[in-house]
Enzyme design. Sequence first.
Site, PDB file in Angstrom:
ATOM      1  N   HIS A 140      -1.911   0.180   4.887  1.00 38.17           N
ATOM      2  CA  HIS A 140      -1.864   0.735   3.368  1.00 38.17           C
ATOM      3  C   HIS A 140      -2.583   2.125   3.707  1.00 38.17           C
ATOM      4  CE1 HIS A 140      -2.275   0.609  -0.761  1.00 38.17           C
ATOM      5  NE2 HIS A 140      -1.602  -0.667  -0.933  1.00 38.17           N
TER       6      HIS A 140
ATOM      7  N   GLN B  97      -3.571  -8.552   2.775  1.00 44.76           N
ATOM      8  CA  GLN B  97      -2.520  -9.771   2.709  1.00 44.76           C
ATOM      9  C   GLN B  97      -2.674 -10.293   3.442  1.00 44.76           C
ATOM     10  OE1 GLN B  97       0.801  -8.931   1.457  1.00 44.76           O
ATOM     11  NE2 GLN B  97       0.340  -7.223   0.307  1.00 44.76           N
TER      12      GLN B  97
ATOM     13  N   LYS C   9      -4.707 -10.785  -4.793  1.00 47.53           N
ATOM     14  CA  LYS C   9      -3.008 -11.632  -4.440  1.00 47.53           C
ATOM     15  C   LYS C   9      -3.247 -12.416  -4.056  1.00 47.53           C
ATOM     16  CE  LYS C   9      -2.404  -6.953  -2.310  1.00 47.53           C
ATOM     17  NZ  LYS C   9      -1.815  -5.985  -2.836  1.00 47.53           N
TER      18      LYS C   9
HETATM   19  N1  7TS Z   1      -4.267  -3.369   2.396  1.00 49.48           N
HETATM   20  C1  7TS Z   1      -3.148  -3.693   2.403  1.00 49.48           C
HETATM   21  C2  7TS Z   1      -2.774  -4.686   3.190  1.00 49.48           C
HETATM   22  C3  7TS Z   1      -2.682  -3.742   1.156  1.00 49.48           C
HETATM   23  O1  7TS Z   1      -1.219  -5.078   1.167  1.00 49.48           O
HETATM   24  C4  7TS Z   1      -3.278  -3.543  -0.306  1.00 49.48           C
HETATM   25  C5  7TS Z   1      -2.106  -3.792  -1.598  1.00 49.48           C
HETATM   26  C6  7TS Z   1      -3.852  -2.408  -0.114  1.00 49.48           C
HETATM   27  C7  7TS Z   1      -4.424  -2.428   0.798  1.00 49.48           C
HETATM   28  C8  7TS Z   1      -4.961  -2.700  -1.295  1.00 49.48           C
HETATM   29  O2  7TS Z   1      -4.741  -3.564  -2.657  1.00 49.48           O
HETATM   30  P1  7TS Z   1      -5.926  -3.332  -3.885  1.00 49.48           P
HETATM   31  O3  7TS Z   1      -5.965  -4.485  -4.446  1.00 49.48           O
HETATM   32  O4  7TS Z   1      -7.494  -2.124  -3.867  1.00 49.48           O
HETATM   33  O5  7TS Z   1      -4.174  -2.589  -4.422  1.00 49.48           O
HETATM   34  N2  7TS Z   1      -0.467  -4.115  -1.174  1.00 49.48           N
HETATM   35  C9  7TS Z   1      -0.090  -4.112  -2.311  1.00 49.48           C
HETATM   36  C10 7TS Z   1       1.040  -4.223  -1.948  1.00 49.48           C
HETATM   37  O6  7TS Z   1       1.940  -3.424  -1.501  1.00 49.48           O
HETATM   38  N3  7TS Z   1       1.807  -3.475  -3.436  1.00 49.48           N
HETATM   39  O7  7TS Z   1       1.381  -3.207  -4.138  1.00 49.48           O
HETATM   40  C11 7TS Z   1      -0.025  -3.495  -3.672  1.00 49.48           C
END
Ligand code: 7TS
Length: 419
Positions: A134, A214, A237
Site C-alpha cells: 500500500h 489487512q 478495518k
Molecule cells: N496498509 C495496507 C495494507 C492497507 O490496506 C491500508 C489501507 C493501509 C496500510 C493504510 O491504512 P490507514 O488506516 O492508515 O489508512 N487500505 C485501504 C484500502 O485498501 N482501501 O482504503 C484503504
Amino acid sequence: MATNKSQSMTYSLDIEKIRRDFPILRREISDGKPLVYLDNAATSQTPVQVIADITRFYRDHNANIHRGVHTLSIEATELHESARRKIARFFNAPTSDECIFTSGTTESINLVAHAWGRQHLKKGDRVVITEIEHHSNIVPWQILRDEVGIELKYIPMLSDGTLDMDYASDLITTNTKLVAVTAMSNALGNITEISAVVDLAKKAGALVLLDGAQSAPHLKTDIQQLDIDFFACSAHKMLGPTGIGLLWAKMEHLTTMKPLMGGGDMILTVSMENSTWADIPAKFEAGTPNIAGAIGFGAACDYLTNVGMENIRNHEMQITQYAIDKLQRIERVRIFGPLDSKKRGGVISFNIEGIHPHDVGQVLDSDGIAIRTGHHCAQPIMSALNVPATARASFYLYNTEKEVDKLTEALNTVIEYFG
Ligand code: 7TS
C-alpha cells in the site's frame, strides 16, 4: 455470537446473529435496495458493542487522561490503559508498554520511518519493501531515501501476485537494515509468507516491519510467534473506530527511537533550555490522544475474540472461494491474484473485459452493492498488472453467500447493460 450455532452445515458462525450487531447492515440504498457492503478492505462496519463502549465513555467518563486527580480523569485513564492491555493481549504482545497508539497504520509506519529510520539509517543502508505494498508502506521510505540517501529496493511480485522469494534472497543483503512488508495485499488479497521473509531478514541481520492493516482483522496475529520488530494496524478495518491504530515495536527499538512529536504528556521535565522524555509508551504519544477511539479499539478486539479469529478466517475462506468460483463462471471477468482462497484473504480484485471498473462500481451502487474501484492506493501493483484500476469486493465476518449471489447477478446485469 460465536460458533456451533450453524445456519447450515457449511457455516461455523451464526451469521444472522452477528449481522444483528451491525445496525448499518439494515440500511437501504437507492430506493429500498438492501445494503450489500463489500468494501471491508477500505473500512469495516462497527458493531453495537463497540458503539456502546464509545458512547458510554462520552456519557459517563469523559475527561482528559494522565493529568487529573479527579474521579472522571482517573476513570478515563483506566479505560484508556485497559484498552491498551486488551490490544496487547489480542496480538500477544509481550507487554502493553510496547503498544503505541497512533492514528492508524499510515501514522505507525511513518513513525518507524522517521523516528527509527532517521536515528538508525545512513546513506547506502538498504531498506527492502515489495511491489505489493500500500502507498503508506512506500511513500514514507521514499521520503527517507530522499532525506538520508538510503537505498530502497522492491521485492517484485510474480504473475499471481505472490512475492518472488528467489529475487528476495538476492535483494536482502547484509547492508539491508529493514524489510518492511504487508502481511496481506489490500489490492489482491495475497497472504504473504511472513516466516520466509523473516528468515531472510534475520540471516542478513535486518529488522522486520509488518504492515498488518489487512491481516489483523482477518487472521490471528501472534506478534511474538511472528518474531518481527515492528507491527502496524488500524482499528477501523477490524470493527473499531477511525482515527486510531497501533504501532507495536520491541522495547529495545522504542528505547533507541527519538520521539517524533513533542508536546504535552510525552515529557518528564521541561525547562527553558531542554526537556526529558516520559517513559514509553507516553514518549511517543504527545498531546491529548484519541481516548474514545482507544476504548473503541479495545472493544473491537473483545468482539473479535468472542467470535474467534479462526472462525472468522474459516468463514472468509469459504465465502471467498464461493465468490471466486462464481465469478470465474462469468465469461468476461478476470480475477487477479491466486484462485485458491487458502492463499488469500477475503479480497477479490477483478475486471470485466471492455468495461471500466468505475462504471461497474456505479451500476453496482444503484443495486445497493458497495465495492471499491480504482488503484486501491497500490499503484505499483496496477502497473505490474498493466491495468489502470480494478473493481474490488472485500468480505468480512458478516457477509453471506447470498450477498455474493447478488454481486454476481448484478455483474451479469452490468455486462448486459454495457454490452
Ligand atoms: N496498509 C495496507 C495494507 C492497507 O490496506 C491500508 C489501507 C493501509 C496500510 C493504510 O491504512 P490507514 O488506516 O492508515 O489508512 N487500505 C485501504 C484500502 O485498501 N482501501 O482504503 C484503504
